[in-house]
Scaffold this motif. Structure first.
Motif, PDB file in Angstrom:
ATOM      1  N   CYS A 114       0.808  -1.227   0.000  1.00  0.00           N
ATOM      2  CA  CYS A 114       0.000   0.000   0.000  1.00  0.00           C
ATOM      3  C   CYS A 114       0.830   1.261   0.000  1.00  0.00           C
ATOM      4  N   CYS A 115       1.977   1.234   0.670  1.00  0.00           N
ATOM      5  CA  CYS A 115       2.634   2.520   0.972  1.00  0.00           C
ATOM      6  C   CYS A 115       4.096   2.527   0.512  1.00  0.00           C
ATOM      7  N   SER A 116       4.748   3.639   0.806  1.00  0.00           N
ATOM      8  CA  SER A 116       6.110   3.834   0.293  1.00  0.00           C
ATOM      9  C   SER A 116       7.188   3.254   1.195  1.00  0.00           C
ATOM     10  N   ASN A 117       6.769   2.810   2.379  1.00  0.00           N
ATOM     11  CA  ASN A 117       7.714   2.376   3.396  1.00  0.00           C
ATOM     12  C   ASN A 117       7.944   0.861   3.276  1.00  0.00           C
ATOM     13  N   HIS A 118       9.027   0.450   2.599  1.00  0.00           N
ATOM     14  CA  HIS A 118       9.226  -0.983   2.337  1.00  0.00           C
ATOM     15  C   HIS A 118      10.372  -1.507   3.203  1.00  0.00           C
ATOM     16  N   ARG A 119      10.023  -2.108   4.323  1.00  0.00           N
ATOM     17  CA  ARG A 119      11.035  -2.595   5.265  1.00  0.00           C
ATOM     18  C   ARG A 119      10.736  -4.044   5.635  1.00  0.00           C
ATOM     19  N   LEU A 120      11.811  -4.762   5.996  1.00  0.00           N
ATOM     20  CA  LEU A 120      11.617  -6.074   6.613  1.00  0.00           C
ATOM     21  C   LEU A 120      12.664  -6.265   7.701  1.00  0.00           C
ATOM     22  N   PHE A 121      12.436  -7.259   8.558  1.00  0.00           N
ATOM     23  CA  PHE A 121      13.319  -7.478   9.702  1.00  0.00           C
ATOM     24  C   PHE A 121      13.884  -8.899   9.623  1.00  0.00           C
ATOM     25  N   ILE A 122      15.202  -8.990   9.784  1.00  0.00           N
ATOM     26  CA  ILE A 122      15.846 -10.302   9.718  1.00  0.00           C
ATOM     27  C   ILE A 122      16.730 -10.516  10.934  1.00  0.00           C
ATOM     28  N   LYS A 123      17.026 -11.804  11.194  1.00  0.00           N
ATOM     29  CA  LYS A 123      17.909 -12.124  12.319  1.00  0.00           C
ATOM     30  C   LYS A 123      18.859 -13.221  11.859  1.00  0.00           C
ATOM     31  N   PRO A 124      20.177 -13.032  12.068  1.00  0.00           N
ATOM     32  CA  PRO A 124      21.120 -14.080  11.665  1.00  0.00           C
ATOM     33  C   PRO A 124      20.838 -15.401  12.378  1.00  0.00           C
ATOM     34  N   ILE A 125      21.048 -16.498  11.643  1.00  0.00           N
ATOM     35  CA  ILE A 125      20.793 -17.810  12.249  1.00  0.00           C
ATOM     36  C   ILE A 125      21.857 -18.122  13.300  1.00  0.00           C
ATOM     37  N   SER A 126      23.113 -17.823  12.963  1.00  0.00           N
ATOM     38  CA  SER A 126      24.193 -18.068  13.927  1.00  0.00           C
ATOM     39  C   SER A 126      24.488 -16.779  14.696  1.00  0.00           C
ATOM     40  N   ASP A 127      25.115 -16.935  15.856  1.00  0.00           N
ATOM     41  CA  ASP A 127      25.414 -15.751  16.676  1.00  0.00           C
ATOM     42  C   ASP A 127      26.820 -15.237  16.391  1.00  0.00           C
ATOM     43  N   GLU A 128      27.074 -14.857  15.162  1.00  0.00           N
ATOM     44  CA  GLU A 128      28.404 -14.348  14.820  1.00  0.00           C
ATOM     45  C   GLU A 128      28.529 -12.906  15.280  1.00  0.00           C
ATOM     46  N   ALA A 129      29.735 -12.561  15.742  1.00  0.00           N
ATOM     47  CA  ALA A 129      29.973 -11.178  16.179  1.00  0.00           C
ATOM     48  C   ALA A 129      30.340 -10.328  14.967  1.00  0.00           C
ATOM     49  N   THR A 130      29.339  -9.727  14.375  1.00  0.00           N
ATOM     50  CA  THR A 130      29.595  -8.888  13.196  1.00  0.00           C
ATOM     51  C   THR A 130      28.865  -7.564  13.365  1.00  0.00           C
ATOM     52  N   LYS A 131      29.288  -6.605  12.570  1.00  0.00           N
ATOM     53  CA  LYS A 131      28.586  -5.320  12.568  1.00  0.00           C
ATOM     54  C   LYS A 131      28.113  -5.054  11.148  1.00  0.00           C
ATOM     55  N   PRO A 132      26.995  -5.628  10.782  1.00  0.00           N
ATOM     56  CA  PRO A 132      26.605  -5.560   9.369  1.00  0.00           C
ATOM     57  C   PRO A 132      25.808  -4.318   8.979  1.00  0.00           C
ATOM     58  N   LEU A 133      25.866  -3.254   9.791  1.00  0.00           N
ATOM     59  CA  LEU A 133      25.101  -2.054   9.446  1.00  0.00           C
ATOM     60  C   LEU A 133      25.525  -1.555   8.068  1.00  0.00           C
ATOM     61  N   GLN A 134      24.569  -1.181   7.267  1.00  0.00           N
ATOM     62  CA  GLN A 134      24.766  -0.712   5.881  1.00  0.00           C
ATOM     63  C   GLN A 134      25.084  -1.840   4.898  1.00  0.00           C
ATOM     64  N   SER A 135      25.188  -3.081   5.391  1.00  0.00           N
ATOM     65  CA  SER A 135      25.534  -4.176   4.478  1.00  0.00           C
ATOM     66  C   SER A 135      24.397  -4.472   3.516  1.00  0.00           C
ATOM     67  N   ALA A 136      24.779  -4.999   2.346  1.00  0.00           N
ATOM     68  CA  ALA A 136      23.776  -5.389   1.350  1.00  0.00           C
ATOM     69  C   ALA A 136      23.107  -6.694   1.755  1.00  0.00           C
ATOM     70  N   ILE A 137      21.859  -6.841   1.367  1.00  0.00           N
ATOM     71  CA  ILE A 137      21.101  -8.061   1.670  1.00  0.00           C
ATOM     72  C   ILE A 137      20.721  -8.730   0.361  1.00  0.00           C
ATOM     73  N   ILE A 138      20.943 -10.050   0.299  1.00  0.00           N
ATOM     74  CA  ILE A 138      20.583 -10.788  -0.921  1.00  0.00           C
ATOM     75  C   ILE A 138      19.641 -11.940  -0.559  1.00  0.00           C
ATOM     76  N   ASN A 139      18.911 -12.393  -1.562  1.00  0.00           N
ATOM     77  CA  ASN A 139      18.299 -13.725  -1.443  1.00  0.00           C
ATOM     78  C   ASN A 139      18.813 -14.538  -2.628  1.00  0.00           C
ATOM     79  N   SER A 140      18.218 -15.653  -2.936  1.00  0.00           N
ATOM     80  CA  SER A 140      18.811 -16.515  -3.971  1.00  0.00           C
ATOM     81  C   SER A 140      18.649 -15.925  -5.374  1.00  0.00           C
TER      82      SER A 140
END
Lengths: 160, 277
Positions: free
Chosen positions: B134-160
């Motif tokens: 409906c609207c212009s705000n296109h967001r989703l929320f994800i959580k890493p499966i493993s508990d790796e210590a990373t700082k992925p802010l600004q990182s690109a997100i892919i799917n297959s």
């Protein structure tokens, strides 16, 4: 007539919002948006004997802003204005037929969609969507209102 | 019984309408309330995650456990997870020219035993499809499966299938992803020698490029492919973004190229966070 508690009203509005999240993507295919949470709020504002106060409508609006993730103040503003209109014409509605009240609800629902889209979806603002939303909400409200009349007798006996 | 008159005192309504308008102005122009909104989102998502994983799913699986199907279900889930992971890793490896910013990093990626160590597999926590359609705000929320210590802010997100967006907020381990189609998002893309920042249109699957004919006088063809240019360092380069769907005249000298994205974010539940460190 027994008044509904604020907690129950809040719960039903939030529940209606969650239903809206699942159902509206389907209706969007035919350019209709049914704001269930807003309609639920309007229904209670209409049904309440004394009418909602400005402060309570503002606070419920703020809660909906938080729940829906929209801009803070957007729902507060619209809910306040709607409450004022409903309270102003509260006794006039008694003279209206079900169809006229349904048209009123259709109009305020499409106004709500128009105002929210001005802030949340301005690039894709569509008058066709508004027109279809007006028709869709009017039909939806009318079906709900006549469902009250034709509900099974067992519910009537229990006073539901 | 006497009826109460409803409250229609104009002053209280005017006061609250002005107050709402003021709050709306602050949030719309400066995002003043983003912090409390994020706190609310974090708590709701964490509660959802907790109830779903530790209360709802065990309850649902309980009867199945009684029928000795536990192992079968676990095996099935593991296999499905593995297949989706492989899809994502295949996508990474298939772009073996310039997926990461230089080739040595890709070689390092392939040489390692676990070739997913630069892509953190994450699962979908929440996707508000109502807002998406409906609207212009296109967001989703994800959580890493493993508990790796990373700082992925600004990182690109892919799917297959390809790129879907980038991380914009870290909500205590749950990441908010802004999709390419979000109205506030801008993706650096190119086609042949033409480069532009493709803006999200707010419509599902559509992004747009605006250019001046005074600067770029060559013609585009419908269906022409656009790739990520890698400018800005957020997205890997040479990834197919989409094809030209339409070309519109928006003024005497400006044109808008409408791109149909190749990727549909609602088809999958697993995503990869590309960490090109």
């Amino acid at each position: 007539m027994r008044e509904d508690s604020t907690l129950k009203i809040l719960f039903l509005i939030v529940l209606a919002y969650n239903i809206e999240v699942f159902i509206n993507p389907i209706f969007m295919n035919v350019n209709i948006i049914i704001p269930f949470s807003f309609l639920t709020y309007s229904y209670f504002a209409y049904k309440d004997k004394n009418g909602f106060t400005a402060s309570s409508s503002f606070l419920i609006g703020l809660l909906m802003d938080l729940v829906s993730g929209s801009y803070i103040g957007l729902n507060g503003l619209i809910y306040c204005m709607t409450t004022y209109v409903i309270n102003s014409y509260k006794y006039v509605f008694r003279l209206f037929s079900y169809l006229q009240i349904s048209i009123f609800f259709g109009i305020i629902a499409s106004t709500y969609v128009a105002l929210t889209h001005l802030f949340l979806n301005i690039n894709n603002f569509s008058y066709l969507t508004l027109l279809l939303t007006l028709i869709g909400n009017t039909i939806f409200s009318f079906l709900i209102s006549i469902a009250r009349v034709y509900k099974p007798i067992i519910f009537k006996r229990r006073g539901i | 019984m006497a009826n109460y008159a409803p409250n229609t005192s104009v002053f209280s309504y005017v006061f609250f309408v002005l107050l709402s308008s003021f709050l709306l102005y602050l949030d719309f122009t400066n995002e003043t309330f983003s912090k409390p909104k994020n706190t609310y989102k974090t708590s709701v998502l964490s509660l959802n995650y907790f109830f779903k994983n530790y209360i709802f799913e065990p309850l649902v699986q309980f009867p199945e456990l009684l029928h000795s199907k536990k192992n079968l279900i676990k095996q099935n889930n593991d296999l499905r997870l593995q297949v989706e992971k492989e899809y994502i890793s295949n996508f990474v490896l298939s772009k073996n020219n310039d997926f990461f910013l230089n080739e040595s990093k890709l070689n390092a990626l392939v040489d390692k035993e676990n070739n997913l160590n630069k892509v953190i597999i994450s699962k979908l926590i929440k996707f508000d499809t109502n807002n998406y359609f409906c609207c212009s705000n296109h967001r989703l929320f994800i959580k890493p499966i493993s508990d790796e210590a990373t700082k992925p802010l600004q990182s690109a997100i892919i799917n297959s299938q390809g790129l879907i967006g980038q991380i914009i907020y870290d909500l205590n381990g749950i990441y908010e992803v802004m999709l390419l189609t979000d109205i506030k998002h801008s993706t650096p893309v190119f086609s042949e020698n033409f480069h532009c920042n493709a803006k999200g249109s707010g419509k599902p699957g559509i992004i747009t490029c605006i250019y001046s004919e005074l600067i770029w006088d060559e013609q585009f063809a419908i269906g022409q492919k656009f790739y990520s240019s890698g400018l800005g360092g957020v997205f890997p380069k040479n990834i197919l973004i989409g094809n030209i769907l339409d070309i519109k005249n928006i003024s005497a000298s400006e044109k808008e190229v409408v791109l149909k994205l190749k990727v549909n974010p609602i088809t999958e539940n697993l995503f990869g966070i590309v960490v090109s460190s």
